[in-house]
Design a protein around this motif. Structure first.
Motif, mmCIF file in Angstrom:
data_model
loop_
_atom_site.group_PDB
_atom_site.id
_atom_site.type_symbol
_atom_site.label_atom_id
_atom_site.label_comp_id
_atom_site.label_asym_id
_atom_site.label_seq_id
_atom_site.Cartn_x
_atom_site.Cartn_y
_atom_site.Cartn_z
ATOM 1 N N GLY A 33 0.852 -1.257 -0.062
ATOM 2 C CA GLY A 33 -0.097 0.079 0.065
ATOM 3 C C GLY A 33 1.015 1.230 0.008
ATOM 4 O O GLY A 33 1.923 1.453 0.885
ATOM 5 N N VAL A 34 0.541 2.011 -0.981
ATOM 6 C CA VAL A 34 1.277 3.327 -0.960
ATOM 7 C C VAL A 34 0.618 4.610 -0.420
ATOM 8 O O VAL A 34 -0.573 4.779 -1.007
ATOM 9 C CB VAL A 34 1.665 3.771 -2.441
ATOM 10 C CG1 VAL A 34 2.709 5.192 -2.396
ATOM 11 C CG2 VAL A 34 2.349 2.641 -3.156
ATOM 12 N N LEU A 168 0.814 -5.558 -10.976
ATOM 13 C CA LEU A 168 -0.269 -4.737 -10.991
ATOM 14 C C LEU A 168 -0.054 -3.324 -9.885
ATOM 15 O O LEU A 168 0.262 -3.454 -8.971
ATOM 16 C CB LEU A 168 -1.629 -5.263 -10.501
ATOM 17 C CG LEU A 168 -2.268 -6.285 -11.499
ATOM 18 C CD1 LEU A 168 -1.604 -7.653 -11.331
ATOM 19 C CD2 LEU A 168 -3.834 -6.403 -11.168
ATOM 20 N N ALA A 169 -0.047 -2.337 -10.674
ATOM 21 C CA ALA A 169 -0.095 -0.888 -10.060
ATOM 22 C C ALA A 169 -1.409 -0.379 -9.969
ATOM 23 O O ALA A 169 -1.958 0.028 -11.066
ATOM 24 C CB ALA A 169 0.993 -0.271 -10.866
ATOM 25 N N ILE A 201 0.884 -3.160 -6.107
ATOM 26 C CA ILE A 201 1.214 -1.972 -5.376
ATOM 27 C C ILE A 201 0.004 -1.314 -5.589
ATOM 28 O O ILE A 201 -0.400 -0.666 -6.898
ATOM 29 C CB ILE A 201 2.248 -1.417 -5.932
ATOM 30 C CG1 ILE A 201 3.640 -2.508 -5.707
ATOM 31 C CG2 ILE A 201 2.869 -0.356 -5.216
ATOM 32 C CD1 ILE A 201 4.876 -2.190 -6.367
ATOM 33 N N SER A 202 -0.451 -0.571 -4.635
ATOM 34 C CA SER A 202 -1.889 0.216 -4.982
ATOM 35 C C SER A 202 -1.612 1.323 -3.723
ATOM 36 O O SER A 202 -1.260 1.349 -2.717
ATOM 37 C CB SER A 202 -3.042 -0.674 -4.205
ATOM 38 O OG SER A 202 -4.228 0.107 -4.538
ATOM 39 N N ARG A 215 2.528 -4.695 3.314
ATOM 40 C CA ARG A 215 3.670 -3.795 3.346
ATOM 41 C C ARG A 215 3.157 -2.289 3.188
ATOM 42 O O ARG A 215 2.018 -2.466 2.327
ATOM 43 C CB ARG A 215 4.913 -3.923 2.473
ATOM 44 C CG ARG A 215 6.081 -3.524 2.440
ATOM 45 C CD ARG A 215 7.133 -4.081 1.620
ATOM 46 N NE ARG A 215 8.309 -3.294 1.383
ATOM 47 C CZ ARG A 215 9.421 -3.686 0.527
ATOM 48 N NH1 ARG A 215 9.050 -4.611 -0.189
ATOM 49 N NH2 ARG A 215 10.433 -2.825 0.556
ATOM 50 N N ILE A 216 3.561 -1.314 3.774
ATOM 51 C CA ILE A 216 3.305 -0.059 3.358
ATOM 52 C C ILE A 216 4.529 0.885 3.308
ATOM 53 O O ILE A 216 5.204 0.865 3.856
ATOM 54 C CB ILE A 216 2.631 0.676 4.698
ATOM 55 C CG1 ILE A 216 1.359 -0.293 4.991
ATOM 56 C CG2 ILE A 216 2.275 2.265 4.650
ATOM 57 C CD1 ILE A 216 0.476 0.050 6.362
ATOM 58 N N TRP A 217 4.310 1.795 2.051
ATOM 59 C CA TRP A 217 5.179 2.773 1.832
ATOM 60 C C TRP A 217 4.683 3.826 1.956
ATOM 61 O O TRP A 217 3.487 4.416 1.521
ATOM 62 C CB TRP A 217 5.791 2.528 0.092
ATOM 63 C CG TRP A 217 6.452 1.419 -0.390
ATOM 64 C CD1 TRP A 217 7.140 0.530 0.554
ATOM 65 C CD2 TRP A 217 6.621 0.927 -1.592
ATOM 66 N NE1 TRP A 217 7.539 -0.314 -0.263
ATOM 67 C CE2 TRP A 217 7.331 -0.241 -1.392
ATOM 68 C CE3 TRP A 217 6.209 1.397 -2.948
ATOM 69 C CZ2 TRP A 217 7.917 -0.880 -2.449
ATOM 70 C CZ3 TRP A 217 6.543 0.676 -3.879
ATOM 71 C CH2 TRP A 217 7.076 -0.504 -3.903
#
Length: 244
Positions: A33-34, A168-169, A201-202, A215-217
């Motif tokens: 997760g972004v 997948l983004a 990545i979403s 995971r979190i960015w």
């Protein structure tokens, strides 16, 4: 392993820097997760990682192959492995969900299929299998224009898988959806990671990233400030990315 080193991206003739030296690594099977405030660079990061936007600078390595240094042909080879899911996926509204899955996005469709509409039986069965897997088999012959927002997002995911995407983004894939539809879309994305070893990545609201992601960015002013396993972020971490 996919590795990003020193990713820089600017717009307006390099006058406005959007991403400033991003360094990250991620693996197959992760759901990332972004998070960050508006204008932090989340969408641009997703577009760069899915090779929809050209990088100003940086190295992008997949399995020891440098995608960026490979030039246009190298980027195109890997671009086919990536899917970029927009907030509002584009479809042919008068065609069925099944036809939209088979046709794919503009850059994915062979010229003969665009002209004739003909598909191989294997392609047809593959598309139907994906629609069934994600609870859409009863929508296969419904016009895309009549689908709900959550259904359109799941059809877009099916379309990406049928055309070979392994990464997948997704840019705010649940924005505007009711809670039930949002949960179904996010659980669909989770299934891709846990059961099919895809990478997702979403860009998400922080509370959904904390709940669904492994995971979190955290992005602030074009820089990666937080990279942690999926959990509730601390007050200090939220403050670091201007979310408190």
């Amino acid at each position: 392993m996919i590795t990003v080193n020193h990713l820089h991206k600017s717009v307006d003739g390099n006058k406005k820097k959007i991403l400033k030296g991003i360094d990250i690594q991620f693996r197959q099977g992760e759901m990332i997760g972004v998070v960050g405030s508006s204008g932090s660079g989340k969408s641009t990061l997703l577009r760069c990682l899915s090779l929809r936007d050209r990088w100003d600078q940086g190295d992008y390595t997949w399995d020891d192959a440098n995608v960026i240094r490979g030039g246009g042909r190298g980027s195109q080879k890997y671009r086919s492995k990536c899917a970029y899911l927009e907030q509002n996926p584009s479809f042919y509204p008068e065609k069925t969900a099944l036809k939209n899955v088979l046709i794919g996005q503009a850059g994915q469709t062979p010229w003969f299929r665009r002209l004739t509409g003909m598909v191989r039986s294997d392609d047809y069965m593959g598309a139907m299998d994906e629609l069934e897997r994600f609870g859409l088999i009863d929508k296969a012959h419904m016009k895309a224009g009549n689908l709900s927002g959550g259904e359109r997002q799941r059809v877009a995911i099916c379309r990406a898988l049928v055309h070979g995407a392994g990464f997948l983004a997704a840019d705010e894939p649940v924005i505007g959806l009711d809670p039930h539809s949002a949960e179904r879309v996010l659980k669909t994305l989770q299934t891709l990671c846990t059961d099919h070893n895809k990478t997702v990545i979403s860009a998400l609201p922080i509370e959904l990233a904390e709940k669904y992601c492994t995971r979190i960015w955290g992005i602030y002013d074009g820089q990666l400030k937080i990279d942690v396993t999926g959990r509730r972020l601390t007050v200090e971490e939220k403050r670091a990315i201007d979310l408190i």
